[in-house]
Design a protein around this motif. Sequence first.
Motif, PDB file in Angstrom:
ATOM      1  N   TYR A 150       0.832  -1.200   0.000  1.00 44.13           N
ATOM      2  CA  TYR A 150       0.000   0.000   0.000  1.00 44.13           C
ATOM      3  C   TYR A 150       0.868   1.253   0.000  1.00 44.13           C
ATOM      4  N   ARG A 151       0.306   2.318  -0.533  1.00 45.80           N
ATOM      5  CA  ARG A 151       0.891   3.639  -0.332  1.00 45.80           C
ATOM      6  C   ARG A 151      -0.104   4.413   0.532  1.00 45.80           C
ATOM      7  N   VAL A 152       0.375   4.932   1.651  1.00 43.95           N
ATOM      8  CA  VAL A 152      -0.479   5.656   2.589  1.00 43.95           C
ATOM      9  C   VAL A 152       0.059   7.069   2.749  1.00 43.95           C
ATOM     10  N   THR A 153      -0.824   8.043   2.710  1.00 48.23           N
ATOM     11  CA  THR A 153      -0.427   9.430   2.921  1.00 48.23           C
ATOM     12  C   THR A 153      -1.243  10.006   4.067  1.00 48.23           C
ATOM     13  N   GLY A 154      -0.587  10.779   4.900  1.00 49.47           N
ATOM     14  CA  GLY A 154      -1.309  11.421   5.994  1.00 49.47           C
ATOM     15  C   GLY A 154      -0.352  12.071   6.971  1.00 49.47           C
ATOM     16  N   PRO A 155      -0.887  12.887   7.882  1.00 45.83           N
ATOM     17  CA  PRO A 155      -0.030  13.537   8.883  1.00 45.83           C
ATOM     18  C   PRO A 155       0.458  12.535   9.920  1.00 45.83           C
ATOM     19  N   THR A 156       1.571  12.839  10.537  1.00 42.11           N
ATOM     20  CA  THR A 156       2.036  11.996  11.632  1.00 42.11           C
ATOM     21  C   THR A 156       1.517  12.570  12.936  1.00 42.11           C
ATOM     22  N   PHE A 157       1.189  11.669  13.861  1.00 44.88           N
ATOM     23  CA  PHE A 157       0.632  12.073  15.141  1.00 44.88           C
ATOM     24  C   PHE A 157       1.292  11.167  16.167  1.00 44.88           C
ATOM     25  N   GLY A 158       2.197  11.739  16.958  1.00 46.21           N
ATOM     26  CA  GLY A 158       2.987  10.870  17.824  1.00 46.21           C
ATOM     27  C   GLY A 158       3.752   9.897  16.948  1.00 46.21           C
ATOM     28  N   ARG A 159       3.658   8.599  17.269  1.00 41.68           N
ATOM     29  CA  ARG A 159       4.401   7.646  16.457  1.00 41.68           C
ATOM     30  C   ARG A 159       3.570   7.096  15.302  1.00 41.68           C
ATOM     31  N   TYR A 160       2.340   7.567  15.147  1.00 36.70           N
ATOM     32  CA  TYR A 160       1.462   7.040  14.110  1.00 36.70           C
ATOM     33  C   TYR A 160       1.377   7.930  12.874  1.00 36.70           C
ATOM     34  N   VAL A 161       1.151   7.275  11.748  1.00 41.59           N
ATOM     35  CA  VAL A 161       0.734   8.000  10.545  1.00 41.59           C
ATOM     36  C   VAL A 161      -0.778   7.869  10.483  1.00 41.59           C
ATOM     37  N   LEU A 162      -1.467   8.996  10.378  1.00 40.67           N
ATOM     38  CA  LEU A 162      -2.932   8.964  10.291  1.00 40.67           C
ATOM     39  C   LEU A 162      -3.311   8.981   8.812  1.00 40.67           C
ATOM     40  N   ALA A 163      -3.763   7.841   8.329  1.00 42.84           N
ATOM     41  CA  ALA A 163      -4.022   7.714   6.903  1.00 42.84           C
ATOM     42  C   ALA A 163      -5.159   8.628   6.475  1.00 42.84           C
ATOM     43  N   ASN A 164      -4.927   9.481   5.473  1.00 41.05           N
ATOM     44  CA  ASN A 164      -6.093  10.089   4.850  1.00 41.05           C
ATOM     45  C   ASN A 164      -6.151   9.862   3.345  1.00 41.05           C
ATOM     46  N   GLU A 165      -5.178   9.082   2.854  1.00 38.70           N
ATOM     47  CA  GLU A 165      -5.256   8.570   1.487  1.00 38.70           C
ATOM     48  C   GLU A 165      -4.610   7.202   1.484  1.00 38.70           C
ATOM     49  N   VAL A 166      -5.186   6.295   0.759  1.00 41.12           N
ATOM     50  CA  VAL A 166      -4.567   4.974   0.679  1.00 41.12           C
ATOM     51  C   VAL A 166      -4.795   4.382  -0.704  1.00 41.12           C
ATOM     52  N   GLU A 167      -3.794   3.657  -1.154  1.00 40.26           N
ATOM     53  CA  GLU A 167      -3.871   3.046  -2.476  1.00 40.26           C
ATOM     54  C   GLU A 167      -3.216   1.666  -2.413  1.00 40.26           C
ATOM     55  N   ARG A 168      -3.899   0.667  -2.940  1.00 39.95           N
ATOM     56  CA  ARG A 168      -3.283  -0.662  -2.979  1.00 39.95           C
ATOM     57  C   ARG A 168      -2.395  -0.732  -4.226  1.00 39.95           C
ATOM     58  N   LEU A 169      -1.169  -1.223  -4.042  1.00 40.58           N
ATOM     59  CA  LEU A 169      -0.201  -1.116  -5.120  1.00 40.58           C
ATOM     60  C   LEU A 169      -0.052  -2.361  -5.988  1.00 40.58           C
ATOM     61  N   SER A 170      -0.097  -3.535  -5.403  1.00 37.68           N
ATOM     62  CA  SER A 170       0.238  -4.696  -6.231  1.00 37.68           C
ATOM     63  C   SER A 170      -0.311  -5.983  -5.648  1.00 37.68           C
ATOM     64  N   ASP A 171       0.180  -7.061  -6.154  1.00 35.46           N
ATOM     65  CA  ASP A 171      -0.232  -8.379  -5.697  1.00 35.46           C
ATOM     66  C   ASP A 171       0.329  -8.676  -4.310  1.00 35.46           C
ATOM     67  N   PRO A 172      -0.268  -9.649  -3.646  1.00 33.52           N
ATOM     68  CA  PRO A 172       0.236  -9.982  -2.312  1.00 33.52           C
ATOM     69  C   PRO A 172       1.616 -10.618  -2.356  1.00 33.52           C
ATOM     70  N   THR A 173       2.320 -10.436  -1.245  1.00 37.86           N
ATOM     71  CA  THR A 173       3.610 -11.098  -1.113  1.00 37.86           C
ATOM     72  C   THR A 173       3.481 -12.114   0.006  1.00 37.86           C
ATOM     73  N   ASP A 174       4.548 -12.761   0.312  1.00 39.56           N
ATOM     74  CA  ASP A 174       4.519 -13.732   1.398  1.00 39.56           C
ATOM     75  C   ASP A 174       4.506 -13.007   2.745  1.00 39.56           C
ATOM     76  N   ALA A 175       3.328 -12.924   3.326  1.00 37.84           N
ATOM     77  CA  ALA A 175       3.162 -12.134   4.542  1.00 37.84           C
ATOM     78  C   ALA A 175       3.981 -12.670   5.702  1.00 37.84           C
ATOM     79  N   GLU A 176       4.050 -13.989   5.805  1.00 42.09           N
ATOM     80  CA  GLU A 176       4.787 -14.588   6.921  1.00 42.09           C
ATOM     81  C   GLU A 176       6.244 -14.154   6.910  1.00 42.09           C
ATOM     82  N   GLU A 177       6.815 -14.195   5.710  1.00 42.33           N
ATOM     83  CA  GLU A 177       8.219 -13.845   5.557  1.00 42.33           C
ATOM     84  C   GLU A 177       8.458 -12.381   5.942  1.00 42.33           C
TER      85      GLU A 177
END
Length: 312
Positions: free
Chosen positions: A277-304
């Motif tokens: 994903y590509r996520v855009t948004g302001p940072t708040f403390g240690r978090y990024v607060l998403a106000n835009e999100v886009e899925r970029l591609s196919d899944p990868t091996d999540a476990e790895e």
Amino acid sequence: MTDLRTHAAEIAEQFSDHLDVSTDEVEERLERLVSEYRVPVEEARRSVVNSYLDEAGIDRDELGGGGAGGNEQTLLNDIDQDEQWVDVRAKVVDLWEPRSDSISQVGLLGDESGRMKFVAFTTSELPELEEGKSYALGNVVTDEYQGNFSVKLNRTTSITELDEEIEVGDDSTDVEGALVDIQSGSGLIKRCPEEDCTRVLQNGRCSEHGNVEGEFDLRIKAVLDDGDEVHEVIFNREMTEELTGIELDEAKQMAMDALDTTIVEEEMRGDLVGYYYRVTGPTFGRYVLANEVERLSDPTDAEELLVKARSM
Ligand SMILES: [Zn+2]
């Protein structure tokens, strides 16, 4: 006036509504600490102020800052300490609906460095700030809650509307990476309905208000791995609905059918983990607060990816 005399005059002025204290008397106390005990001036000042606060039986909040403009002019993003008196020049970016009668205004201020929440209290009887206008605000107090800073306007705050418009910096960041984990407290959650409290309930309990009838909400706390480092990203209800295609009513129905709210988090985990994903948004403390999100591609091996993320 000497340096100490100036400090003394400011302190005497700060307490003028509360105590019968003269500049001479304050200067004497400062002098003793600085000359006899070799205490640095700032520390001596703090110590003397604290003793007068005790004497007057008041909190620092109720105290003036010793005249507007006497503080350090600060950029919002540079604020990193609690209970500091500062002056800021900022634009009112957003005004929110106050959730309590004790608050007259609440919203967001912005300057070149970023944005910060502000609160003004009804008892301060300040003139109202207008959204979109820029102001010099003298004598505001910084406040910290769970690592996040805000500024409080108080009855000594000076408000001067500026002719120029303050440019508000874009403090949003861009994170691009694999979504490797969804943290607990995601999915269908309940928030405390009390005024000014939006804490997430744990087993029906608010850490501040005890057992309450919660209000359902959706959110996701996700971990994004950009290959270099991991970022914690929060998706609010709107962004969660956009990201998962699951709306609040649907999530409630899912939970009711399964007699279990965690099913929503599990469903979302299955839909999201392993994708880029590509996520855009302001940072708040240690978090990024998403106000835009886009899925970029196919899944990868999540476990790895997860193993990698946790090993960092
Ligand atoms: Zn609460």
